[in-house]
Scaffold this active site. Structure first.
Site, PDB file in Angstrom:
ATOM      1  N   HIS A   1      -7.583  -5.170  -1.169  1.00 55.08           N
ATOM      2  CA  HIS A   1      -6.369  -4.423  -0.841  1.00 55.08           C
ATOM      3  C   HIS A   1      -5.519  -5.053   0.273  1.00 55.08           C
ATOM      4  O   HIS A   1      -4.301  -5.145   0.150  1.00 55.08           O
ATOM      5  CB  HIS A   1      -6.739  -2.998  -0.450  1.00 55.08           C
ATOM      6  CG  HIS A   1      -5.568  -2.096  -0.280  1.00 55.08           C
ATOM      7  ND1 HIS A   1      -4.708  -1.789  -1.308  1.00 55.08           N
ATOM      8  CD2 HIS A   1      -5.088  -1.433   0.806  1.00 55.08           C
ATOM      9  CE1 HIS A   1      -3.763  -0.984  -0.880  1.00 55.08           C
ATOM     10  NE2 HIS A   1      -3.966  -0.757   0.410  1.00 55.08           N
TER      11      HIS A   1
ATOM     12  N   SER B   1       0.818  -1.209   0.000  1.00 58.19           N
ATOM     13  CA  SER B   1       0.000   0.000   0.000  1.00 58.19           C
ATOM     14  C   SER B   1       0.857   1.267   0.000  1.00 58.19           C
ATOM     15  O   SER B   1       1.713   1.443  -0.868  1.00 58.19           O
ATOM     16  CB  SER B   1      -0.960  -0.035   1.195  1.00 58.19           C
ATOM     17  OG  SER B   1      -1.905   0.996   1.123  1.00 58.19           O
ATOM     18  N   MET B   2       0.663   2.152   0.988  1.00 61.89           N
ATOM     19  CA  MET B   2       1.447   3.381   1.047  1.00 61.89           C
ATOM     20  C   MET B   2       2.928   3.092   1.236  1.00 61.89           C
ATOM     21  O   MET B   2       3.773   3.938   0.940  1.00 61.89           O
ATOM     22  CB  MET B   2       0.948   4.276   2.181  1.00 61.89           C
ATOM     23  CG  MET B   2       1.596   5.656   2.206  1.00 61.89           C
ATOM     24  SD  MET B   2       1.106   6.635   3.639  1.00 61.89           S
ATOM     25  CE  MET B   2       2.088   5.870   4.926  1.00 61.89           C
TER      26      MET B   2
ATOM     27  N   ASP C   1      -8.744  -2.406  -6.361  1.00 57.70           N
ATOM     28  CA  ASP C   1      -8.672  -3.508  -5.397  1.00 57.70           C
ATOM     29  C   ASP C   1      -9.566  -3.266  -4.178  1.00 57.70           C
ATOM     30  O   ASP C   1      -9.374  -3.880  -3.133  1.00 57.70           O
ATOM     31  CB  ASP C   1      -7.221  -3.756  -4.960  1.00 57.70           C
ATOM     32  CG  ASP C   1      -6.633  -2.617  -4.123  1.00 57.70           C
ATOM     33  OD1 ASP C   1      -7.351  -1.623  -3.858  1.00 57.70           O
ATOM     34  OD2 ASP C   1      -5.454  -2.721  -3.737  1.00 57.70           O
TER      35      ASP C   1
END
Length: 599
Positions: free
Chosen positions: A553, A228-229, A499
């Site tokens: 996700h 993710s980030m 996602d």
């Protein structure tokens, strides 16, 4: 970060309080103080028993069925050391300094376990003061309050009781021979703007030393795996570590990545940001909160209202690094035959608002002018929204530290500065011709890509003490009455492919488009993109998740096919099987974007 977990957390909290209301036949919901004191004494609640009831078997019952066990039987074994870097909100934050109200939580998590829900429900104001950063420094809100990232595997293996994050991957890595001597979870304070991650905690220095130490001890290059980030953070780190110290970098040399990094595995990377960062900073809302209906939604707003959420989110500098990148060239691009829609539509624009009417919204005249401009316009593109948020500062004004740490545009003759390092559309990959990058992400899930908003001037109040029941509203709110099946819109949120959290463009465009160009990939680093079609299905033994074929996700961290691919990468066992696999229209979209950029 991400952001999806914020929504899930708020949902869990709302459900916890909502269930109490239902159990005690409270309707309509009582004031928060009554809910905490009269209707239920949370201080005597047996959290350990409650936690135990939530525990369930979330690992594979038969270890022989795990991808790691199967590959081990075929001959796969540990090779390249692993560094894992989590994403937004999915790792723990512990109390290492606090006000009087938080001292009983010393070295327990204010984020990431059931202690979080316990602390929030027991003393919401205390929890919020500790989780909120100083808006003008971007760091700790006071010398007495210090939350720091949890260390070790426990930092990111599970979130909130049975909600696994990295737990399944760690288990599979162990199946092929990994342990803490050959793999490490390096969590960070995901609230901080990236420059402060290093300035306050020395995080990038820790990553650099960890990689170099693994390389020296094992005689192998290292595989960095992010989620993710974390993908945006790794991109920033690569620029930092290859930049001279006198220019604000880590001084590793331009060949550091080539020398030490075997592969970089980017899982569900929000490389171009997420639209939900806009809605979170604009009004403290997102899909998850907009769909909380009835008593549960009512209690959630009473207990932790929109403005309170927005004001806290705005101090989290990392969330600003998740704003949409690439501008309108990227975010206005749609497949042939599809209508290009603005990222945000204001359903009640007005040119009649005066400066005097907005003095309760902001004391800053520049901000008030920006608010009037925003309110008078119906359609707002990604660039419009970023520009507005940077000036408005999510209510704090342009002096908000997060706004100063990030730039989202660069003129052709402008040098790349530290404020650009978070932006993959501006800052190129490092000089690393033999390093491999793998972009692994899910597709086929409805993901928020746009919003319908309405104005809310009358509900806004700068001074929270003048609010009733914690229900101050931001000046703009999601218009949850907007529904349009043809445009895939429900409760004011418009959906597209992705996602479930990160849109397809952000997941894939840099991998198949931007990094296919000499400008952003100057040394020709090999980039392999693999998409996984989401096939979520209910699991009796793990009802919070979508099963082994889910590509949502966070669920994708337990996707068996992706797990097998990652195991092949880190062990080098038949890693040639991890090849390009694209099932979406990302190639078409990226081609259109590159054509516009090269005009």
């Amino acid at each position: 970060n991400s952001s999806n977990t914020i929504g899930k957390t708020l949902t869990v909290i709302a459900i916890l309080v909502g269930l109490a209301a239902v159990l005690f036949k409270v309707h309509p919901p009582p004031p928060v103080d009554e809910l905490k004191e009269t209707y239920f004494d949370w201080s005597t609640f047996d959290w350990n028993t409650f936690y135990a009831t939530l525990q369930m078997h979330t690992t594979t019952a038969d270890w022989k069925e795990r991808p790691g066990a199967k590959l081990a039987q075929q001959g796969a074994s540990r090779k390249f050391p692993i560094i894992m870097i989590p994403g937004f909100t999915t790792s723990g934050l512990e109390v290492w300094g606090s006000e009087e109200c938080g001292r009983k939580y010393f070295r327990t998590r204010f984020w990431g376990t059931m202690d979080q829900a316990k602390a929030l429900i027991a003393d919401q104001d205390c929890w919020r003061r500790h989780m909120t950063l100083d808006p003008y420094t971007g760091s700790d809100p006071s010398p007495n309050i210090r939350l720091r990232p949890t260390e070790g595997m426990v930092a990111g293996d599970y979130f909130m009781a049975p909600y696994w994050v990295w737990g399944k991957l760690i288990e599979n890595f162990n199946d092929v021979g990994y342990d803490p001597s050959s793999m490490s979870m390096l969590a960070f304070d995901w609230r901080l703007a990236f420059p402060l991650v290093e300035e306050r905690d020395g995080y990038f220095t820790k990553v650099k030393y960890a990689v170099e130490s693994f390389h020296e001890r094992h005689g192998e290059k290292v595989v960095i795996i992010s989620h993710s980030m974390g993908g945006v953070l790794v991109h920033y780190f690569f620029k930092w570590v290859t930049t001279p110290k006198e220019e604000g970098g880590g001084g590793g040399g331009t060949d550091w990545v080539e020398k030490y990094i075997e592969s970089y595995v980017n899982i569900a990377g929000a490389l171009l940001g997420v639209p939900k960062a806009v809605s979170a900073l604009l009004s403290g809302e997102m899909k998850d909160t907009s769909m909380l209906l009835g008593p549960v939604g009512e209690i959630a707003e009473q207990y932790f209202g929109r403005k309170m959420r927005k004001d806290m989110f705005a101090t989290w500098g990392a969330l600003w690094a998740m704003l949409p990148k690439g501008g309108d060239v990227v975010w206005n691009t749609v497949p042939d035959g599809q209508e290009s829609l603005p990222m945000l539509t204001l359903t009640d624009p007005s040119t009649d608002i005066t400066d005097d009417e907005l003095k309760n919204v902001s004391e800053n005249k520049v901000v008030r002018k920006k608010l009037m401009e925003f309110a008078s316009k119906q359609n707002h593109t990604a660039s419009d929204l970023v520009d507005f948020l940077l000036t408005w500062g999510s209510g704090y004004g342009p002096d908000l530290s997060a706004a100063k740490f990030h730039k989202f545009e660069k003129q052709s003759d402008e040098p790349i500065t530290k404020e650009h390092w978070h932006d993959v559309t501006v800052t190129p990959l490092p000089d690393a011709p033999s390093t491999k990058i793998y972009c692994l992400y899910g597709v086929g899930a409805e993901t928020e890509v746009g919003y319908f908003y309405k104005t809310s001037w009358n509900g806004y109040e700068v001074d929270e003490s003048k609010c009733s029941d914690n229900r101050c509203d931001p000046p703009f709110l999601l218009n949850t009455t907007v529904k349009d099946a043809e445009r895939k819109t429900a409760y004011g949120v418009r959906f597209g492919d992705g996602d479930g959290t990160v849109p397809l463009l952000s997941l894939g465009q840099p991998c198949v488009g931007g990094w296919a160009t000499k400008k952003l990939n100057p040394s020709g680093t090999k980039v392999v993109t693999r998409e996984y079609q989401d096939k979520s299905a209910f699991q009796v033994d793990d009802p919070l998740r979508g099963g082994p074929e889910s590509a949502l996700h966070v669920d994708i961290l337990g996707n068996r096919k992706m797990t097998e691919d990652i195991l092949r990468i880190v062990t080098g066992f038949e890693d040639e099987k991890v090849e390009r696999q694209v099932v979406s229209n990302i190639d078409e979209l990226s081609k259109k974007i590159n054509q516009q950029l090269l005009k």
